[in-house]
Structure formats: C-alpha cells, structure tokens
Scaffold this motif. Structure first.
Motif, PDB file in Angstrom:
ATOM      1  N   LEU A 158       4.709  -3.890  -0.021  1.00  0.00           N
ATOM      2  CA  LEU A 158       3.420  -4.223   0.831  1.00  0.00           C
ATOM      3  C   LEU A 158       3.581  -3.246   1.862  1.00  0.00           C
ATOM      4  CD1 LEU A 158       1.414  -6.824   1.140  1.00  0.00           C
ATOM      5  CD2 LEU A 158       3.272  -7.974   2.613  1.00  0.00           C
ATOM      6  N   MET A 159       4.433  -2.796   2.373  1.00  0.00           N
ATOM      7  CA  MET A 159       4.463  -1.709   3.248  1.00  0.00           C
ATOM      8  C   MET A 159       4.030  -0.373   2.757  1.00  0.00           C
ATOM      9  SD  MET A 159       8.236  -2.141   5.440  1.00  0.00           S
ATOM     10  CE  MET A 159       8.556  -3.558   6.359  1.00  0.00           C
ATOM     11  N   GLN A 160       4.484  -0.071   1.398  1.00  0.00           N
ATOM     12  CA  GLN A 160       3.989   1.089   0.804  1.00  0.00           C
ATOM     13  C   GLN A 160       2.569   1.023   0.486  1.00  0.00           C
ATOM     14  OE1 GLN A 160       6.812   0.813  -2.476  1.00  0.00           O
ATOM     15  NE2 GLN A 160       8.103   2.236  -1.798  1.00  0.00           N
ATOM     16  N   GLY A 161       2.071  -0.383   0.110  1.00  0.00           N
ATOM     17  CA  GLY A 161       0.743  -0.252  -0.132  1.00  0.00           C
ATOM     18  C   GLY A 161      -0.024  -0.182   1.143  1.00  0.00           C
ATOM     19  N   ARG A 162       0.102  -0.726   2.370  1.00  0.00           N
ATOM     20  CA  ARG A 162      -0.326  -0.582   3.511  1.00  0.00           C
ATOM     21  C   ARG A 162      -0.381   1.044   4.049  1.00  0.00           C
ATOM     22  NH1 ARG A 162       2.494  -5.567   5.912  1.00  0.00           N
ATOM     23  NH2 ARG A 162       1.085  -7.255   5.813  1.00  0.00           N
ATOM     24  N   ARG A 163       0.757   1.562   3.857  1.00  0.00           N
ATOM     25  CA  ARG A 163       0.733   2.924   4.495  1.00  0.00           C
ATOM     26  C   ARG A 163       0.526   3.859   3.265  1.00  0.00           C
ATOM     27  NH1 ARG A 163       1.643   5.244   7.784  1.00  0.00           N
ATOM     28  NH2 ARG A 163       3.372   6.634   7.285  1.00  0.00           N
ATOM     29  N   LYS A 164       0.232   3.423   2.228  1.00  0.00           N
ATOM     30  CA  LYS A 164      -0.040   4.456   1.099  1.00  0.00           C
ATOM     31  C   LYS A 164       1.068   5.690   1.063  1.00  0.00           C
ATOM     32  CE  LYS A 164      -4.912   3.367   1.261  1.00  0.00           C
ATOM     33  NZ  LYS A 164      -4.943   2.203   2.004  1.00  0.00           N
ATOM     34  N   LYS A 165       2.164   5.209   1.183  1.00  0.00           N
ATOM     35  CA  LYS A 165       3.487   6.150   1.181  1.00  0.00           C
ATOM     36  C   LYS A 165       4.438   5.383   0.214  1.00  0.00           C
ATOM     37  CE  LYS A 165       1.882   9.320   3.820  1.00  0.00           C
ATOM     38  NZ  LYS A 165       1.692  10.784   3.511  1.00  0.00           N
ATOM     39  N   GLU A 166       5.277   6.296  -0.462  1.00  0.00           N
ATOM     40  CA  GLU A 166       6.111   5.569  -1.102  1.00  0.00           C
ATOM     41  C   GLU A 166       7.723   5.802  -0.680  1.00  0.00           C
ATOM     42  OE1 GLU A 166       5.966   4.286  -4.435  1.00  0.00           O
ATOM     43  OE2 GLU A 166       3.780   4.268  -3.925  1.00  0.00           O
ATOM     44  N   LYS A 167       7.848   6.979  -0.061  1.00  0.00           N
ATOM     45  CA  LYS A 167       9.088   7.219   0.713  1.00  0.00           C
ATOM     46  C   LYS A 167       9.542   6.085   1.586  1.00  0.00           C
ATOM     47  CE  LYS A 167      10.715  11.063   1.879  1.00  0.00           C
ATOM     48  NZ  LYS A 167      10.539  12.530   2.397  1.00  0.00           N
ATOM     49  N   MET A 168      10.827   5.565   1.620  1.00  0.00           N
ATOM     50  CA  MET A 168      11.283   4.690   2.482  1.00  0.00           C
ATOM     51  C   MET A 168      11.038   5.118   4.107  1.00  0.00           C
ATOM     52  SD  MET A 168      12.354   1.711   1.123  1.00  0.00           S
ATOM     53  CE  MET A 168      13.595   1.136   2.302  1.00  0.00           C
ATOM     54  N   THR A 169      11.474   6.563   3.974  1.00  0.00           N
ATOM     55  CA  THR A 169      11.684   6.982   5.395  1.00  0.00           C
ATOM     56  C   THR A 169      10.225   7.329   6.041  1.00  0.00           C
ATOM     57  OG1 THR A 169      11.916   9.210   4.218  1.00  0.00           O
ATOM     58  CG2 THR A 169      14.107   7.912   5.280  1.00  0.00           C
ATOM     59  N   ASP A 170       9.170   7.223   5.020  1.00  0.00           N
ATOM     60  CA  ASP A 170       7.854   7.476   5.824  1.00  0.00           C
ATOM     61  C   ASP A 170       7.425   6.082   6.161  1.00  0.00           C
ATOM     62  OD1 ASP A 170       7.872  10.183   5.522  1.00  0.00           O
ATOM     63  OD2 ASP A 170       6.823   9.981   3.389  1.00  0.00           O
ATOM     64  N   LEU A 171       7.828   5.083   5.988  1.00  0.00           N
ATOM     65  CA  LEU A 171       7.140   3.771   6.225  1.00  0.00           C
ATOM     66  C   LEU A 171       6.954   3.274   7.785  1.00  0.00           C
ATOM     67  CD1 LEU A 171       8.474   1.584   3.069  1.00  0.00           C
ATOM     68  CD2 LEU A 171       6.151   2.933   3.295  1.00  0.00           C
ATOM     69  N   CYS A 172       8.135   3.343   8.438  1.00  0.00           N
ATOM     70  CA  CYS A 172       8.262   2.830   9.549  1.00  0.00           C
ATOM     71  C   CYS A 172       8.805   3.994  10.691  1.00  0.00           C
ATOM     72  CB  CYS A 172       9.181   1.591   9.513  1.00  0.00           C
ATOM     73  SG  CYS A 172       8.636   0.326   8.750  1.00  0.00           S
ATOM     74  N   SER A 173       8.843   4.977  10.484  1.00  0.00           N
ATOM     75  CA  SER A 173       9.647   6.123  11.077  1.00  0.00           C
ATOM     76  C   SER A 173       8.835   6.600  12.169  1.00  0.00           C
ATOM     77  CB  SER A 173      10.015   7.263  10.416  1.00  0.00           C
ATOM     78  OG  SER A 173       9.009   7.712   9.489  1.00  0.00           O
ATOM     79  N   GLY A 174       7.884   5.616  12.956  1.00  0.00           N
ATOM     80  CA  GLY A 174       7.294   6.087  14.215  1.00  0.00           C
ATOM     81  C   GLY A 174       6.621   4.926  14.649  1.00  0.00           C
ATOM     82  N   PRO A 175       6.180   4.891  16.129  1.00  0.00           N
ATOM     83  CA  PRO A 175       5.660   3.678  16.608  1.00  0.00           C
ATOM     84  C   PRO A 175       4.057   2.953  15.787  1.00  0.00           C
ATOM     85  CG  PRO A 175       5.528   5.337  18.089  1.00  0.00           C
ATOM     86  CD  PRO A 175       6.514   5.857  16.917  1.00  0.00           C
ATOM     87  N   ALA A 176       3.409   4.114  15.534  1.00  0.00           N
ATOM     88  CA  ALA A 176       2.038   3.562  14.833  1.00  0.00           C
ATOM     89  C   ALA A 176       2.292   3.372  13.407  1.00  0.00           C
ATOM     90  CB  ALA A 176       1.111   4.859  15.090  1.00  0.00           C
ATOM     91  N   LYS A 177       3.331   4.039  12.596  1.00  0.00           N
ATOM     92  CA  LYS A 177       3.707   3.919  11.310  1.00  0.00           C
ATOM     93  C   LYS A 177       3.959   2.403  11.096  1.00  0.00           C
ATOM     94  CE  LYS A 177       5.193   8.552  10.689  1.00  0.00           C
ATOM     95  NZ  LYS A 177       6.283   9.475  10.078  1.00  0.00           N
TER      96      LYS A 177
END
Length: 193
Positions: free
Chosen positions: A111-130
């Motif tokens: 679900l996170m990957q879909g919302r973020r349009k990113k695959e890498k685990m470290t690109d999902l939540c590594s920042g306040p806006a992310k």
DNA sequence: GTCCTGATCCTCT
DNA sequence: GAGGATCAGGACG
C-alpha cells in the motif's frame, strides 16, 4: 503485538522525553484501503522559546492544534506540496510538539509503495513528508486526537529500541544548532543528509 | 495589498 | 550539488 494507543498521560510530559520515548513506537493507520504500520525511528522536538517552533510567536489559525490537548495531531502544509506530521506534547496551551521524521515500514508495504510510487523500502518513509504520503495521512487529521481507532501511536513490541543518538535538527535555519533531533542508531530508514 | 521564506522532495547534472 | 514545484503565514507599507 499489542495495538493499544498510547495514553494522553504519555504525551503530557516534557517534550524532549516524549520525543525520545516515541522512538521504537508504532504509528498505526487504519485507512479505508487497508492497514499501515511503521516503527518510529526518528523524531525532532519543537519547544517554546525555540525560534523554529511554529508556536513560538503565539497562536494563529495555522498552529492552533499545537496548543491543544497533548496527544493531538498537528499536520501542516509546507512548500506548497507537502505535509508534516506532529504530535502535541506537554500541557494544553503551551504549544509544544514532536515532529515524526522517519519510520521503518512494518505493515501495508505494498500500500505504501502504491501511494509513494516507489519500490525501495528505504524510499517509503525516510522523511517527514514521505511518511505522511506512505501512511495515507490526510490534512483532515489535523487537530484530531490520537486515542481513536483510525490513527494512533502504540507502544513498540520491543522494550529496548536500541541506542538513541541525539543531534542537531535538519532542514531548518532558526535554532539549527539545538540538539533536538533523536534517532535510533543503526537504522537504515532514517532521513539522512 | 506585495514580497519573501520555509520543520521538503524529486529530478536532473 | 543545484534548482524547481507551489502556497500559506508573516513582515512590512
């Protein structure tokens, strides 16, 4: 793991203490599309007398939730495109909060990957806006209390979150030299820079 | 009213 | 490492 919201008394304490103890806790969101959970690995404290704190110049329409009861969400719009998620601390009327800066994704990864349009685990939540994007947190949650059953923070499953590192905050100019940023040592999910 | 700045992220070089 | 996206608040006149 237990998914019981932290009580108001947890938040009704010194802001730095709350910021440190939030590390290792779980941010939980039951959205219509599904459940997402992230482990908090990075926070920042924003306090009275701190020029970078939105509440330092009194209450406005924007920062009003910061002056509310401890345990409320303060979500605010920045740079015309992004939202940041804060938790109100200390007693009502003081105007202090903890910014959640990074999470380790635990549940609802796809679900996170879909919302973020990113695959890498470290690109999902590594920042306040992310993490706001990945968790599906919306501006309508602004001013909402975190003791409900949709969006809340629960104690971590581990007693000991690990070694906590204290450093200066990131991405701000005013009060940039204050040691008010906290993160879990060794986590690869923090917002670096 | 105008002007500027910002607790950011992404896309290039 | 640099610049753009894009808007609400705050400072000033």
């Amino acid at each position: 793991m237990d998914l019981i919201p932290l009580k108001k008394s947890f938040y009704n304490r010194d802001t730095v203490t709350v910021a440190k103890e939030l590390l290792g806790c779980l941010l939980v969101h039951y959205a219509p599309e599904g459940l997402t959970i992230g482990r908090i690995v990075e926070t920042e404290a924003y306090m009275q007398g701190d020029p970078a704190c939105h509440a330092s110049r009194g209450m406005t329409k924007r920062n009003r939730p910061m002056f509310g009861d401890p345990g409320h969400a303060y979500i605010y719009f920045i740079y015309g495109m992004y939202y940041c998620f804060n938790v109100v601390t200390e007693r009502e009327g003081l105007g202090e909060a903890v910014l959640i800066r990074a999470l380790e994704p635990l549940q609802g990864i796809s679900l996170m990957q879909g919302r973020r349009k990113k695959e890498k685990m470290t690109d999902l939540c590594s920042g306040p806006a992310k993490l706001v994007q990945a968790m599906g947190i919306e501006k309508s949650y602004n001013g909402m209390h975190l003791q409900g059953n949709k969006l809340f923070i629960a104690p971590g499953d581990k007693q000991d979150p690990g070694v906590i590192i204290t450093t200066t905050r990131i991405g701000i100019k005013a009060g940039a030299d204050l040691p008010l940023r906290f993160y879990i040592a060794g986590s690869c999910y923090i917002s670096k820079r």
